[in-house]
Design an enzyme around this catalytic site. Structure first.
Site, mmCIF file in Angstrom:
data_model
loop_
_atom_site.group_PDB
_atom_site.id
_atom_site.type_symbol
_atom_site.label_atom_id
_atom_site.label_comp_id
_atom_site.label_asym_id
_atom_site.label_seq_id
_atom_site.Cartn_x
_atom_site.Cartn_y
_atom_site.Cartn_z
ATOM 1 N N GLU A 227 0.851 -1.184 0.000
ATOM 2 C CA GLU A 227 0.000 0.000 0.000
ATOM 3 C C GLU A 227 0.889 1.237 0.000
ATOM 4 O OE1 GLU A 227 -3.128 -0.043 -0.304
ATOM 5 O OE2 GLU A 227 -3.826 -2.010 0.367
ATOM 6 N N ASP A 252 -18.946 -10.044 -8.113
ATOM 7 C CA ASP A 252 -18.836 -9.234 -6.909
ATOM 8 C C ASP A 252 -18.231 -7.869 -7.228
ATOM 9 O OD1 ASP A 252 -19.213 -8.994 -4.050
ATOM 10 O OD2 ASP A 252 -17.028 -9.106 -3.854
#
Length: 325
Positions: A227, A252
């Site tokens: 990240e 999804d």
């Protein structure tokens, strides 16, 4: 006598001439290739039509058959290249696949070739039929191939082939273009080489890197991910959603993008690949500050791969259509 520019480049001299043209004028070479393919296709079409017509039997012989074949070739050569025809469609697709800026009005001035990546890599070769009439002959500048082919070899094409059906099925229901979903799943997984797996090696089938938040009640996989935090890339542990199949992952993802107010702006830009990618970044889909630019490039690559797969399928269908030689 037919001018040299109207003859099929089936011989070495013809291919050399086409290569020379591609170096100086990639767009012109693409148009010539497209025109020659249309001419070859029309010849096969007329041959098939004549074969299905009952002969008179009175004056038919080998000489008349030869003359008829030569006449059909002349018709096909003269008719090929008419604006709005098959050659125009082929040229547009080749320009898109080869990275050449799209042409303006047919035959118009201007529209220089500009920088070309692997320009006009296709040229006709001798063939008994229209199927398989073209092959890669590197008639361009020899520059690097498109991103997917250069970085991942055939892996990118295999990834698209593997997941295309699921993406198209979900696209029909969600309105999100299949190429966009294929590209994003390719970007998130490195064309399938970095799929999210559990500690025991089992596959999460999570192609989009969707994390398991508080509203997720399904199975999860905890793994290390990267990240960008405060401008610095850091390794962190995160929980990701796990699915029973890749199609569940596509469904999804589509549910998340089309049903969340957070991505409402994204759903309004399904007509523009770069705007779609930029919308995802603005909505916070990923922490990478270059996410939109990277995804935009992968979408372009995915479109080329899909176009190539379509062209191959069309060629295969044409080759098995029962055309009489």
């Amino acid at each position: 006598m037919v001018a040299s520019t109207q003859q099929l480049a089936t011989g070495g001299a013809g291919l050399d001439a086409l290569r020379a043209t591609a170096r100086k004028d990639p767009k012109g070479a693409i148009r010539e290739v497209a025109k020659q393919f249309e001419s070859l296709f029309m010849q096969e079409l007329m041959k098939s039509m004549r074969a299905s017509t009952m002969a008179t039997g009175m004056l038919d012989n080998q000489a008349t058959e030869m003359a008829t074949g030569m006449l059909d070739q002349q018709y096909a050569t003269q008719l090929a290249g008419i604006p709005g025809g098959l050659a125009d469609a082929i040229a547009r697709q080749l320009e898109r696949q080869m990275g050449v800026p799209a042409s303006g009005a047919r035959g118009g001035a201007g529209g220089g070739s500009g920088a070309v990546t692997g320009a006009a890599r296709w040229a006709p070769v001798a063939s008994a039929g229209a199927a398989g009439a073209y092959q890669a002959v590197a008639v361009g500048s020899g520059a690097a191939a498109p991103e997917a082919a250069g970085a991942t070899g055939g892996n990118a094409a295999r990834f698209v082939e593997r997941h295309r059906a699921a993406a198209q099925a979900v696209a029909a229901q969600s309105g999100i273009p299949a190429e966009f979903m294929l590209a994003q799943s390719a970007h998130e997984t490195g064309w399938g080489r970095r799929e999210i797996r559990a500690a025991d090696g089992s596959n999460s089938h999570n192609l989009f890197g969707i994390k398991a938040g508080g509203n997720w009640n399904g199975p999860v996989v905890v793994t290390t991910t990267t990240e960008v935090i405060n401008g610095r890339a850091q390794k962190v542990q995160a929980a990701f959603r796990a699915y029973g199949s890749y199609e569940e992952s596509f469904r999804d993802y589509a549910k998340l993008i089309s049903g969340s107010p957070r991505y409402a702006g994204v759903m309004q830009r399904t007509d523009d690949a770069q705007a779609f990618a930029a919308g995802l970044q603005r909505a916070g889909y990923a922490t990478d500050p270059d996410y939109a630019a990277k995804l935009g490039r992968v979408i372009q690559t995915t479109r080329r791969l899909v176009d190539q797969a379509d062209a191959s399928a069309a060629s295969a269908r044409l080759g098995t259509s029962g055309v009489t030689a």
